[in-house]
Write a protein that holds these residues in place. Sequence first.
Motif, PDB file in Angstrom:
ATOM      1  N   GLU A 178      28.570  37.207  38.216  1.00  0.00           N
ATOM      2  CA  GLU A 178      29.492  38.327  38.399  1.00  0.00           C
ATOM      3  C   GLU A 178      30.577  38.314  37.327  1.00  0.00           C
ATOM      4  OE1 GLU A 178      32.380  40.208  41.855  1.00  0.00           O
ATOM      5  OE2 GLU A 178      31.040  38.556  42.357  1.00  0.00           O
ATOM      6  N   SER A 179      31.066  37.143  36.990  1.00  0.00           N
ATOM      7  CA  SER A 179      32.071  37.012  35.947  1.00  0.00           C
ATOM      8  C   SER A 179      31.520  37.499  34.607  1.00  0.00           C
ATOM      9  CB  SER A 179      32.518  35.556  35.844  1.00  0.00           C
ATOM     10  OG  SER A 179      33.364  35.379  34.757  1.00  0.00           O
ATOM     11  N   PHE A 180      30.284  37.139  34.331  1.00  0.00           N
ATOM     12  CA  PHE A 180      29.639  37.568  33.094  1.00  0.00           C
ATOM     13  C   PHE A 180      29.583  39.094  33.012  1.00  0.00           C
ATOM     14  CE2 PHE A 180      25.665  38.841  30.968  1.00  0.00           C
ATOM     15  CZ  PHE A 180      25.946  38.402  29.683  1.00  0.00           C
ATOM     16  N   HIS A 181      29.157  39.731  34.107  1.00  0.00           N
ATOM     17  CA  HIS A 181      29.054  41.184  34.118  1.00  0.00           C
ATOM     18  C   HIS A 181      30.429  41.854  33.994  1.00  0.00           C
ATOM     19  CE1 HIS A 181      24.792  41.127  34.807  1.00  0.00           C
ATOM     20  NE2 HIS A 181      24.939  40.373  35.891  1.00  0.00           N
ATOM     21  N   LEU A 182      31.424  41.254  34.618  1.00  0.00           N
ATOM     22  CA  LEU A 182      32.770  41.816  34.512  1.00  0.00           C
ATOM     23  C   LEU A 182      33.316  41.692  33.094  1.00  0.00           C
ATOM     24  CD1 LEU A 182      34.409  40.655  37.850  1.00  0.00           C
ATOM     25  CD2 LEU A 182      33.717  42.966  37.225  1.00  0.00           C
ATOM     26  N   ARG A 183      33.021  40.565  32.435  1.00  0.00           N
ATOM     27  CA  ARG A 183      33.482  40.410  31.046  1.00  0.00           C
ATOM     28  C   ARG A 183      32.827  41.427  30.131  1.00  0.00           C
ATOM     29  NH1 ARG A 183      31.943  35.113  29.290  1.00  0.00           N
ATOM     30  NH2 ARG A 183      30.962  34.761  31.290  1.00  0.00           N
ATOM     31  N   ILE A 184      31.553  41.731  30.387  1.00  0.00           N
ATOM     32  CA  ILE A 184      30.870  42.757  29.590  1.00  0.00           C
ATOM     33  C   ILE A 184      31.524  44.111  29.817  1.00  0.00           C
ATOM     34  CG2 ILE A 184      28.710  44.042  29.336  1.00  0.00           C
ATOM     35  CD1 ILE A 184      27.242  41.398  29.756  1.00  0.00           C
ATOM     36  N   GLN A 185      31.836  44.415  31.085  1.00  0.00           N
ATOM     37  CA  GLN A 185      32.514  45.668  31.388  1.00  0.00           C
ATOM     38  C   GLN A 185      33.874  45.735  30.710  1.00  0.00           C
ATOM     39  OE1 GLN A 185      32.817  46.191  35.594  1.00  0.00           O
ATOM     40  NE2 GLN A 185      30.615  46.532  35.878  1.00  0.00           N
ATOM     41  N   GLN A 186      34.572  44.614  30.669  1.00  0.00           N
ATOM     42  CA  GLN A 186      35.898  44.580  30.041  1.00  0.00           C
ATOM     43  C   GLN A 186      35.782  44.861  28.545  1.00  0.00           C
ATOM     44  OE1 GLN A 186      37.858  40.766  29.895  1.00  0.00           O
ATOM     45  NE2 GLN A 186      39.858  41.719  30.151  1.00  0.00           N
ATOM     46  N   GLN A 187      34.797  44.292  27.905  1.00  0.00           N
ATOM     47  CA  GLN A 187      34.619  44.497  26.472  1.00  0.00           C
ATOM     48  C   GLN A 187      34.278  45.946  26.139  1.00  0.00           C
ATOM     49  OE1 GLN A 187      35.236  42.307  24.002  1.00  0.00           O
ATOM     50  NE2 GLN A 187      35.985  40.981  25.637  1.00  0.00           N
ATOM     51  N   SER A 188      33.545  46.600  27.043  1.00  0.00           N
ATOM     52  CA  SER A 188      33.172  47.993  26.791  1.00  0.00           C
ATOM     53  C   SER A 188      34.221  48.978  27.309  1.00  0.00           C
ATOM     54  CB  SER A 188      31.818  48.300  27.426  1.00  0.00           C
ATOM     55  OG  SER A 188      31.890  48.155  28.824  1.00  0.00           O
ATOM     56  N   GLY A 189      35.280  48.462  27.936  1.00  0.00           N
ATOM     57  CA  GLY A 189      36.365  49.320  28.404  1.00  0.00           C
ATOM     58  C   GLY A 189      36.101  49.994  29.735  1.00  0.00           C
ATOM     59  N   GLN A 190      35.139  49.493  30.496  1.00  0.00           N
ATOM     60  CA  GLN A 190      34.789  50.117  31.761  1.00  0.00           C
ATOM     61  C   GLN A 190      35.342  49.381  32.979  1.00  0.00           C
ATOM     62  OE1 GLN A 190      30.553  50.219  31.699  1.00  0.00           O
ATOM     63  NE2 GLN A 190      30.443  51.847  30.167  1.00  0.00           N
ATOM     64  N   LEU A 191      36.030  48.281  32.782  1.00  0.00           N
ATOM     65  CA  LEU A 191      36.526  47.477  33.895  1.00  0.00           C
ATOM     66  C   LEU A 191      37.729  48.154  34.533  1.00  0.00           C
ATOM     67  CD1 LEU A 191      36.178  44.851  35.458  1.00  0.00           C
ATOM     68  CD2 LEU A 191      37.715  43.760  33.841  1.00  0.00           C
ATOM     69  N   GLU A 192      37.625  48.426  35.837  1.00  0.00           N
ATOM     70  CA  GLU A 192      38.705  49.114  36.537  1.00  0.00           C
ATOM     71  C   GLU A 192      39.778  48.154  37.038  1.00  0.00           C
ATOM     72  OE1 GLU A 192      37.092  51.576  39.617  1.00  0.00           O
ATOM     73  OE2 GLU A 192      35.745  52.612  38.253  1.00  0.00           O
ATOM     74  N   LYS A 193      39.382  46.959  37.472  1.00  0.00           N
ATOM     75  CA  LYS A 193      40.338  45.989  38.011  1.00  0.00           C
ATOM     76  C   LYS A 193      40.308  44.705  37.175  1.00  0.00           C
ATOM     77  CE  LYS A 193      40.117  47.288  42.872  1.00  0.00           C
ATOM     78  NZ  LYS A 193      39.816  46.769  44.219  1.00  0.00           N
ATOM     79  N   PRO A 194      41.149  44.594  36.167  1.00  0.00           N
ATOM     80  CA  PRO A 194      41.169  43.379  35.348  1.00  0.00           C
ATOM     81  C   PRO A 194      41.567  42.137  36.143  1.00  0.00           C
ATOM     82  CG  PRO A 194      42.409  45.140  34.299  1.00  0.00           C
ATOM     83  CD  PRO A 194      42.041  45.608  35.661  1.00  0.00           C
TER      84      PRO A 194
END
Length: 69
Positions: free
Chosen positions: A24-40
């Motif tokens: 889950e952490s891996f997927h969230l980091r990918i979302q963060q890099q692409s700018g799609q993470l809603e809850k940092p």
Amino acid sequence: MKIKEIRELSTQELAARKHELREESFHLRIQQQSGQLEKPSQLRAIRREIARLETVLKQKTQATSAAAK
């Protein structure tokens, strides 16, 4: 998950939960890099829960190795 709940789990359950959280952490980091993470803050919470799991796992392994001696 509270620390009390974590301590009640078996070592196999702890390892499985740790693996799930790492994915889950891996997927969230990918979302963060692409700018799609809603809850940092979610990344921080997962990191802390992984640390709790690792701490309890280490305590349990040390307890079993001490009991074996």
